[in-house]
Design a protein around this motif. Structure first.
Motif, PDB file in Angstrom:
ATOM      1  N   ALA A 134       0.662  -1.121   0.082  1.00 15.12           N
ATOM      2  CA  ALA A 134      -0.002  -0.126  -0.235  1.00 15.12           C
ATOM      3  C   ALA A 134       0.762   1.144   0.033  1.00 15.12           C
ATOM      4  CB  ALA A 134      -0.958   0.105   1.147  1.00 15.12           C
ATOM      5  N   LEU A 135       1.864   0.975   0.906  1.00 14.18           N
ATOM      6  CA  LEU A 135       2.898   2.385   0.923  1.00 14.18           C
ATOM      7  C   LEU A 135       3.532   2.547  -0.351  1.00 14.18           C
ATOM      8  CD1 LEU A 135       4.191   4.551   2.412  1.00 14.18           C
ATOM      9  CD2 LEU A 135       6.185   2.760   3.047  1.00 14.18           C
ATOM     10  N   TYR A 136       3.929   1.395  -1.143  1.00 12.78           N
ATOM     11  CA  TYR A 136       4.644   1.640  -2.513  1.00 12.78           C
ATOM     12  C   TYR A 136       3.653   2.199  -3.504  1.00 12.78           C
ATOM     13  CZ  TYR A 136       6.702   0.324  -6.857  1.00 12.78           C
ATOM     14  OH  TYR A 136       7.132   0.186  -8.206  1.00 12.78           O
ATOM     15  N   LEU A 137       2.489   1.542  -3.485  1.00 16.50           N
ATOM     16  CA  LEU A 137       1.389   2.003  -4.578  1.00 16.50           C
ATOM     17  C   LEU A 137       1.206   3.622  -4.448  1.00 16.50           C
ATOM     18  CD1 LEU A 137      -1.082  -1.133  -4.823  1.00 16.50           C
ATOM     19  CD2 LEU A 137       0.714  -0.370  -6.434  1.00 16.50           C
ATOM     20  N   GLU A 138       1.017   3.978  -3.086  1.00 22.41           N
ATOM     21  CA  GLU A 138       0.907   5.341  -2.705  1.00 22.41           C
ATOM     22  C   GLU A 138       2.021   6.358  -3.334  1.00 22.41           C
ATOM     23  OE1 GLU A 138      -1.669   7.397   0.631  1.00 22.41           O
ATOM     24  OE2 GLU A 138       0.518   6.925   1.388  1.00 22.41           O
ATOM     25  N   GLN A 139       3.262   5.683  -3.197  1.00 18.62           N
ATOM     26  CA  GLN A 139       4.293   6.560  -3.468  1.00 18.62           C
ATOM     27  C   GLN A 139       4.505   6.443  -5.155  1.00 18.62           C
ATOM     28  OE1 GLN A 139       6.387   8.602  -1.586  1.00 18.62           O
ATOM     29  NE2 GLN A 139       5.463   8.251   0.277  1.00 18.62           N
ATOM     30  N   LYS A 140       4.202   5.445  -5.681  1.00 21.53           N
ATOM     31  CA  LYS A 140       4.571   5.048  -7.129  1.00 21.53           C
ATOM     32  C   LYS A 140       3.294   5.618  -7.737  1.00 21.53           C
ATOM     33  CE  LYS A 140       6.839   3.551 -10.361  1.00 21.53           C
ATOM     34  NZ  LYS A 140       8.341   3.804 -10.757  1.00 21.53           N
ATOM     35  N   SER A 141       2.138   5.366  -7.532  1.00 28.85           N
ATOM     36  CA  SER A 141       1.129   5.670  -8.543  1.00 28.85           C
ATOM     37  C   SER A 141       0.075   6.681  -7.815  1.00 28.85           C
ATOM     38  CB  SER A 141       0.537   4.336  -8.883  1.00 28.85           C
ATOM     39  OG  SER A 141       1.356   3.471  -9.426  1.00 28.85           O
ATOM     40  N   ASP A 142       0.345   7.078  -6.553  1.00 27.46           N
ATOM     41  CA  ASP A 142      -0.829   8.071  -6.049  1.00 27.46           C
ATOM     42  C   ASP A 142      -2.008   7.438  -5.552  1.00 27.46           C
ATOM     43  OD1 ASP A 142      -1.151  10.516  -4.768  1.00 27.46           O
ATOM     44  OD2 ASP A 142      -2.192  11.215  -6.578  1.00 27.46           O
ATOM     45  N   ILE A 143      -2.009   6.007  -5.323  1.00 28.12           N
ATOM     46  CA  ILE A 143      -3.209   5.156  -4.891  1.00 28.12           C
ATOM     47  C   ILE A 143      -3.331   5.385  -3.513  1.00 28.12           C
ATOM     48  CG2 ILE A 143      -4.324   3.176  -4.842  1.00 28.12           C
ATOM     49  CD1 ILE A 143      -2.864   2.428  -7.660  1.00 28.12           C
TER      50      ILE A 143
END
Length: 208
Positions: A134-143
């Motif tokens: 979740a942290l990676y997706l938020e940083q990478k794709s703004d999800i």
């Protein structure tokens, strides 16, 4: 400085014990939880493996992702917490948990897990798993991480419907809701910053 680190270490260990006790209470009453903890719980009913071993195995892919995308410092502290809670959880097998009302069990488990996870997070550590993704997706794709966690928890609870029936799956949501509420409310009043490696550069992640 040394006293602060010692205090944080004690809070992390206490948090891991509380979280493991909450998960064990759910397992005894054929209930589950969200994230990789829920996946491991479901696995205990499909295999003869312990929750601790399954939790460690389920988290390995996320640990690899964490090393590649979030950096070694964050990843190693997370791995240590995963390893510790796996050991603590297996030790819980030697503790007798009385059978009570599933709803009461879900409420107590939710409180234990919510407080336990808060102790860990507020001490600058993590239990890894879906939170890494979740942290990676938020940083990478703004999800938004909340969206990622909700979707994965929904899938896990839906799987619980097949294994435990709608009633127990619905009761499991009580534990997830209480734990999530407490985790949100019991944030540390002191702002901390953890550096994570994302997309080739180091960025701060702040816990408010």
């Amino acid at each position: 400085m040394l006293e602060t680190k010692f205090y944080k270490s004690i809070m992390i260990i206490l948090g891991l014990f509380l979280t493991a006790a909450g998960i064990k209470l759910l397992t005894v009453h054929s209930l589950t939880f969200g994230g990789t903890a829920g996946v491991a719980t479901l696995g205990t009913f499909m295999t003869e493996w312990s929750w601790g071993i399954l939790f460690l195995i389920v988290n390995l892919p996320f640990f690899v992702l964490s090393i590649k995308k979030l950096g070694w410092t964050f990843s190693l502290s997370t791995f240590l917490c995963i390893l510790l809670i796996s050991v603590i959880s297996d030790l819980m097998d030697f503790v007798h948990f009385p059978t009570i009302s599933p709803i009461i069990a879900a409420m107590i488990a939710g409180i234990l897990i919510g407080i336990g996870v808060s102790f860990v997070l507020n001490s600058g550590a993590s239990l890894g798993g879906i939170h890494i993704l979740a942290l990676y997706l938020e940083q990478k794709s703004d999800i938004n991480r909340g969206v990622s966690l909700f979707v994965t928890d929904f899938i896990i609870v839906s799987s619980a419907v097949v294994m435990f029936g709608f009633k127990n799956a619905f009761i499991s949501i009580i534990a997830i809701t209480i734990a999530s509420f407490l985790t949100g409310k019991l944030k540390s009043t002191t702002k901390t910053s953890t550096s994570v490696y994302v997309s080739g550069k180091t960025e701060p992640v702040r816990n408010n």
